[in-house]
Design an enzyme around this catalytic site. Structure first.
Site, mmCIF file in Angstrom:
data_model
loop_
_atom_site.group_PDB
_atom_site.id
_atom_site.type_symbol
_atom_site.label_atom_id
_atom_site.label_comp_id
_atom_site.label_asym_id
_atom_site.label_seq_id
_atom_site.Cartn_x
_atom_site.Cartn_y
_atom_site.Cartn_z
ATOM 1 N N SER A 88 10.126 49.754 90.783
ATOM 2 C CA SER A 88 10.994 49.213 89.807
ATOM 3 C C SER A 88 10.198 50.147 89.169
ATOM 4 O O SER A 88 9.219 51.113 89.075
ATOM 5 C CB SER A 88 11.163 47.767 89.103
ATOM 6 O OG SER A 88 11.055 47.855 87.190
ATOM 7 N N TYR B 145 4.669 40.757 88.322
ATOM 8 C CA TYR B 145 5.348 41.939 88.426
ATOM 9 C C TYR B 145 5.553 43.456 87.946
ATOM 10 O O TYR B 145 5.667 43.980 90.076
ATOM 11 C CB TYR B 145 6.699 41.640 87.134
ATOM 12 C CG TYR B 145 8.480 42.464 88.025
ATOM 13 C CD1 TYR B 145 8.737 42.120 88.160
ATOM 14 C CD2 TYR B 145 8.259 44.447 87.295
ATOM 15 C CE1 TYR B 145 10.457 42.258 89.009
ATOM 16 C CE2 TYR B 145 9.636 44.049 87.167
ATOM 17 C CZ TYR B 145 11.017 43.563 88.489
ATOM 18 O OH TYR B 145 11.266 44.136 89.267
HETATM 19 N N1 LIG Z 1 17.888 44.109 87.403
HETATM 20 C C1 LIG Z 1 16.847 44.887 86.926
HETATM 21 O O1 LIG Z 1 17.092 44.883 85.584
HETATM 22 C C2 LIG Z 1 15.487 45.406 88.057
HETATM 23 C C3 LIG Z 1 15.148 46.500 87.635
HETATM 24 C C4 LIG Z 1 14.244 47.747 88.743
HETATM 25 C C5 LIG Z 1 14.102 46.993 89.836
HETATM 26 N N2 LIG Z 1 14.574 45.326 90.050
HETATM 27 C C6 LIG Z 1 14.722 45.290 91.297
HETATM 28 O O2 LIG Z 1 15.975 45.108 91.802
HETATM 29 C C7 LIG Z 1 16.212 43.936 93.090
HETATM 30 C C8 LIG Z 1 16.881 43.799 93.029
HETATM 31 O O3 LIG Z 1 17.100 42.575 91.707
HETATM 32 P P1 LIG Z 1 18.600 42.062 91.174
HETATM 33 O O4 LIG Z 1 18.590 43.239 90.106
HETATM 34 O O5 LIG Z 1 20.174 42.106 92.390
HETATM 35 O O6 LIG Z 1 18.521 40.368 90.318
HETATM 36 P P2 LIG Z 1 19.158 39.506 91.083
HETATM 37 O O7 LIG Z 1 18.504 38.306 90.466
HETATM 38 O O8 LIG Z 1 20.681 39.026 90.876
HETATM 39 O O9 LIG Z 1 18.904 39.211 92.627
HETATM 40 C C9 LIG Z 1 17.525 39.124 92.852
HETATM 41 C C10 LIG Z 1 17.764 38.306 94.596
HETATM 42 O O10 LIG Z 1 16.827 37.811 94.984
HETATM 43 C C11 LIG Z 1 16.916 36.673 95.825
HETATM 44 N N3 LIG Z 1 15.344 36.123 95.722
HETATM 45 C C12 LIG Z 1 14.575 35.974 94.911
HETATM 46 N N4 LIG Z 1 14.084 34.813 95.721
HETATM 47 C C13 LIG Z 1 13.249 35.769 96.805
HETATM 48 C C14 LIG Z 1 13.008 34.199 97.317
HETATM 49 N N5 LIG Z 1 11.828 34.263 97.177
HETATM 50 N N6 LIG Z 1 13.686 34.862 98.412
HETATM 51 C C15 LIG Z 1 14.502 34.945 99.013
HETATM 52 N N7 LIG Z 1 15.021 35.442 98.782
HETATM 53 C C16 LIG Z 1 14.793 35.660 97.272
HETATM 54 C C17 LIG Z 1 17.605 35.823 94.180
HETATM 55 O O11 LIG Z 1 18.315 34.605 94.901
HETATM 56 C C18 LIG Z 1 18.773 37.262 94.306
HETATM 57 O O12 LIG Z 1 19.949 36.431 94.733
HETATM 58 C C19 LIG Z 1 14.389 43.034 92.766
HETATM 59 O O13 LIG Z 1 13.411 43.269 93.368
HETATM 60 C C20 LIG Z 1 13.652 43.521 91.239
HETATM 61 O O14 LIG Z 1 12.840 43.260 91.280
HETATM 62 C C21 LIG Z 1 15.366 44.811 89.185
#
Ligand SMILES: NC(=O)c1ccc[n+]([C@@H]2O[C@H](COP(=O)([O-])OP(=O)(O)OC[C@H]3O[C@@H](n4cnc5c(N)ncnc54)[C@H](O)[C@@H]3O)[C@@H](O)[C@H]2O)c1
Length: 287
Positions: A150, A171
């Site tokens: 991130s 985080y």
């Molecule tokens: N959305 C943002 O703004 C953003 C920004 C920077 C980084 N990220 C990173 O991107 C990645 C994906 O996130 P996203 O934006 O798609 O959010 P999201 O919440 O839509 O998807 C995250 C997915 O991970 C799954 N998950 C969570 N904990 C889990 C576990 N213990 N075991 C297995 N699966 C698990 C959830 O069920 C979900 O399907 C993450 O690592 C997040 O930190 C997101």
């Protein structure tokens, strides 16, 4: 021929959001997928995670493209469960060429306890290590490992600030460790030409961003901010003045890193942040 024709890719957190976008984009370019997701909520995480129905939808979308997918419910904190899912996927699909370790939570909020700090680390960092651990015995020389960090890993106080509480600190800690892990794992895997890279997104238009918790993080001045309220603050994260990118924009980078187009790219911290990093940190990067 697709850009990742007949490669098999293991993706964590594949039920929705970026994980689903990666599965669909890679499948559209010829890959088969091993998908895992928790499909349940985590108590400290104050917004809903994906469901079984979400994972089913990923399966449907990949199969619609004529590719195969092995989907399992598994927690990335559970190393044995990930190993079993990968072994079953490899048995069915015949090989493994890449890992996209990207399941994540953001248990933000000033009211949270130390448990949120621990949960963020065990999911967002240990989960990445477990995914790599499960995949490594199956990966051939020249494979690709991608981990999602991130912009929080690279810009101090962006998430690790008091408004976000212990979970925000956890985080950011976890994402910084992902950045370091990728760097050192790339070093360890040089003799096998297995490349290891991190993708660092800015705000992405997924369930993680579109929740009350995140609206409060972006608008700590309001008691019950709405998405509309948060939309006025989201653009501060990027350099281009846009509020967020779409999951498909991150999938474009993941596709490049999984494909042979990046066969000489390793140990990189790939920011997909619409210029957010250079806006906030105008000096040369550490990595
Ligand atoms: N959305 C943002 O703004 C953003 C920004 C920077 C980084 N990220 C990173 O991107 C990645 C994906 O996130 P996203 O934006 O798609 O959010 P999201 O919440 O839509 O998807 C995250 C997915 O991970 C799954 N998950 C969570 N904990 C889990 C576990 N213990 N075991 C297995 N699966 C698990 C959830 O069920 C979900 O399907 C993450 O690592 C997040 O930190 C997101």
């Amino acid at each position: 021929m697709g850009r990742v024709q007949d490669k098999v890719v293991f993706i964590t957190g594949a039920a929705r959001g970026q994980g689903r976008a990666h599965a669909v984009r890679l499948a559209s370019e010829g890959a088969d997928i091993i998908a895992v997701d928790l499909c349940a909520d985590i108590p400290t995480n104050g917004y809903p995670l994906a469901t079984e129905e979400d994972l089913d939808e990923t399966v449907r979308e990949v199969e619609k493209l004529g590719r195969r997918i092995v989907a399992r419910t598994a927690d990335v904190r559970d190393s044995a469960a990930l190993k079993a899912a990968v072994a079953e996927g490899v048995a069915e699909l015949g090989r493994l060429d890449a890992v996209v370790a990207q399941a994540g939570i953001a248990p933000l909020g000033p009211q949270q306890t130390a448990q949120a700090f621990i949960d963020a680390i065990t999911v967002d960092f240990n989960g990445v290590v477990h995914a790599v651990e499960a995949a490594l015995p199956h990966l051939p020389d020249g494979a690709s490992i991608v981990a999602t960090g991130s912009i929080a890993a690279l810009i101090p106080a962006s998430v690790d600030n008091p408004a976000n509480g212990p979970g925000g600190l956890g985080y950011s800690f976890a994402k910084r460790q992902v950045a370091s892990f990728v760097h050192d794992l790339a070093t360890v895997l040089l003799p096998r030409r297995i490349r290891v890279n991190a993708v660092h997104p800015t705000n992405v238009n997924t369930g993680m961003l579109n929740c009350d918790l995140m609206y409060r993080s972006f608008r700590p001045d309001l008691e019950n901010p709405t998405r509309e309220d948060a939309l006025t603050s989201f653009p501060a994260t990027t350099g281009f003045g846009i509020p967020y990118v779409e999951p498909e924009n991150i999938a474009d980078m993941v596709l490049f890193l999984v494909s042979d187009e990046s066969k000489y790219v390793s140990g990189m911290q790939m920011r997909v942040d619409a210029g957010g990093y250079v806006k906030k940190r105008p000096q040369l990067p550490t990595f």
